[in-house]
Design an enzyme around this catalytic site. Sequence first.
Site, PDB file in Angstrom:
ATOM      1  N   HIS A 114      -7.238  -0.182  -4.927  1.00 34.32           N
ATOM      2  CA  HIS A 114      -8.597  -0.230  -3.131  1.00 34.32           C
ATOM      3  C   HIS A 114      -9.768  -0.407  -3.328  1.00 34.32           C
ATOM      4  CE1 HIS A 114      -5.465   3.658  -3.005  1.00 34.32           C
ATOM      5  NE2 HIS A 114      -5.758   3.130  -1.854  1.00 34.32           N
ATOM      6  N   HIS A 117       1.287   4.278  -3.183  1.00 34.39           N
ATOM      7  CA  HIS A 117       0.935   6.052  -3.062  1.00 34.39           C
ATOM      8  C   HIS A 117       2.578   6.786  -3.659  1.00 34.39           C
ATOM      9  CE1 HIS A 117      -3.007   6.284  -2.078  1.00 34.39           C
ATOM     10  NE2 HIS A 117      -2.849   4.605  -1.109  1.00 34.39           N
ATOM     11  N   GLU A 133      -9.919  11.436  -5.427  1.00 34.37           N
ATOM     12  CA  GLU A 133      -8.396  11.377  -4.370  1.00 34.37           C
ATOM     13  C   GLU A 133      -8.723  12.391  -3.159  1.00 34.37           C
ATOM     14  OE1 GLU A 133      -4.856   9.606  -6.357  1.00 34.37           O
ATOM     15  OE2 GLU A 133      -4.268   8.815  -4.312  1.00 34.37           O
ATOM     16  N   HIS A 145      -8.871  10.556   5.466  1.00 37.62           N
ATOM     17  CA  HIS A 145      -7.781   9.935   6.407  1.00 37.62           C
ATOM     18  C   HIS A 145      -7.253  11.129   7.523  1.00 37.62           C
ATOM     19  CE1 HIS A 145      -5.999   6.128   3.950  1.00 37.62           C
ATOM     20  NE2 HIS A 145      -6.551   7.148   3.160  1.00 37.62           N
ATOM     21  N   HIS A 164       0.775  -1.132  -0.162  1.00 34.59           N
ATOM     22  CA  HIS A 164       0.278  -0.017   0.085  1.00 34.59           C
ATOM     23  C   HIS A 164       1.326   1.142  -0.111  1.00 34.59           C
ATOM     24  CE1 HIS A 164      -3.071   2.933   2.323  1.00 34.59           C
ATOM     25  NE2 HIS A 164      -3.212   2.366   0.415  1.00 34.59           N
TER      26      HIS A 164
HETATM   27 CU1  CUO Z   1      -4.278   4.298  -0.352  1.00 40.53          CU
HETATM   28 CU2  CUO Z   1      -7.180   6.147   1.134  1.00 40.53          CU
HETATM   29  O1  CUO Z   1      -5.233   4.867   1.570  1.00 40.53           O
HETATM   30  O2  CUO Z   1      -5.237   6.022  -0.424  1.00 40.53           O
END
Ligand code: CUO
Length: 678
Positions: free
Chosen positions: A250, A223, A354, A373, A219
Amino acid sequence: MSVKMIRSSFILLSLGAVLCVAAATVAPADHDFLVKQNEILKLLNKVHELNFHKDQAKIGQEYDPLAHLDHFKNPRVVQEFVKEYKNGRMLPRGEIFNLFEEEHRREMINIFEVLFFAKDWDTFHHVACYLRDRVNEGQFIYALTVAVLHKPETRGIRLPPAYETYPHLFVTAKVINEAYAAKMRQEPAIIRMNFTGTSRNPEQRVAYFGEDVGMNAHHSVWHKDHPFWWKDAVYGADIDRKGELFWYMHHQLTARFNAERLSNWLTEVQPLQWNKPIVDGFAPQTTYRKGGEFPARPDNFRFQDLKNIRVADLEAYEERIREAISSGFVKTVEGELVSLNNTKGIDILGAIIEASVNSKNPNYYGSIHNLAHIMLSRVTDPQGKFGMPPGCMENFETATRDPAFFRLHKYIDTLFKEHKQYLNPYTREELDVEGVDIKSVEVDDLVTYFEEFDVDLLNALDDTEGLPDVEIKARVQRLNHQPFAFKIHVDSAAEKTVTVRLFIVPKKDWYEREIPIEENRWNVIELDKFTAKLTAGDNTILRKSSESSVSIPDHISTRALRKKVEAALAGTETLQVDKDLRHCGIPDRMLLPKGRENGMKYTLYVVLSDWAEDKVNDLPHNYEYGGSLSYCGAANNKYPDAKPMGFPFDRRITDRKTFQVTNIFNRDVDIVFHPVHV
Ligand code: CUO
């Protein structure tokens, strides 16, 4: 041929068997490459201390980037950095770097750009040594690793696994404390780590998934491969279908989490709602190296207004996004309308939700996912009164540990689903591949189990004069499965290349009710995607689990890699380099959901489509998939499948008969979990 491909090239057995040959991307490392690999490993060794290796320390002290401005594609970013640094405006070393903090991110991007715009390896290496002594270590690790992943001249370089660079983010505070004690005693140690929490918390049953070190590493790297702050035009490199990938990766993680929940008799994950309590609390029991423990959140806590983000703002963004979805258009900054209801719509929507730099209108649609987040991370200290450090949700390494992560992503996923609802279902003609008939599919037994794995804690511990390093590791449990293979028997009227897509989906819901595919399609998990050449007549496509294009092999440990590189530099060993190496991808061993001890029923789908319609470029090896293309895309290249991600389950199924074509096949399979693996 990539490493994975060597292990895995599929074999097509048929009358006059045809074999697919992949382009070569693996080759023995030359001296220049070995030097680069070695220097990168040194730069990432014990980053919490100043330059650790004498030669790099010397370069760091002596190098003056202002004296070499012509060695940078964009000298302005170097001048800017030096000015900011000299004025003491950068985040000091020892502080927690938070990517979601605008100021921290802006500084990090400046550091990244200095590295990214270095014209040659020497400049890159010199300026990296210079930066390592001067900037915050969190910013340094982040900027350097993103630069290595994206610069053409560092292609194929292996980065240390994220759980070895900053182990604190992957193990509990208890493990770190015991590791320190062992170091003080100068005793090698293996410290057993339990998953966070107790068996009194039902969520604990799926902690093995959210807390898996390989999953978290995936993960965090995803990103870095697809940063939301990435500026295509400035960096001269578009990340193809980035918004769509944000949704799909996701979406798949959420579908997987659901399958893990069902395996453990837990109900389906529920989406978060802004005006409702966050049902499940979380006590991370994890600590930053410096700056304290990750904050905990009790059960049933409500969202709070933060200093500069209100819950009402997020509700407004949601309204606007849903308005765009239902109207089928997004409004750009210039007031133009861009249509969503086509195959490109999901990519545009992904960027808006996003939000990434590619958002068509960030002021209007906000950044609902990133802000969520932040909201979750700061929920227990919304005004910053207590100076709590950022929570799990503000680090991509730790986010999936928090059960709220999957509830947030379920919520985000429902927005995408709403959009897909407006697209026309696939017609029978679109799904049918004439003359291609799947006769049967054989599958080996699908067996999962837990195994033990040791995380090297070398980088977690401070050095003390006179106390040498000793081997200290954390022993964690992780999910694995027995290797398995599919044998797909296909009758073809003519020679034809097809794309083969493999999916599984839990057959029943929590109530043990069989779920029709029209309802269940959103829970489908992609297992693999590859191409196969069919000859006229009977064909058998053999595909092994190790070949899957959604997963990657285990990362090699830094210790082992350093040894290999040193041996290769000394000429006693050869190091193979895969220029298409990916760090992104769920681990091979996690390809299957856990299942149950007495078996859990899944439906396996095999979908063949015409490769001539799916192909997007002329790089034949791309279509071997391999690596982790399905969830991670093709680094530096077009996504090698023209179909929408998740095809053919991404759209409504209004008439089951459309799926009743001879090139789509389904059958039941059982996933059996063996608590004691033999
Ligand atoms: Cu991967 Cu919310 O954690 O995008």
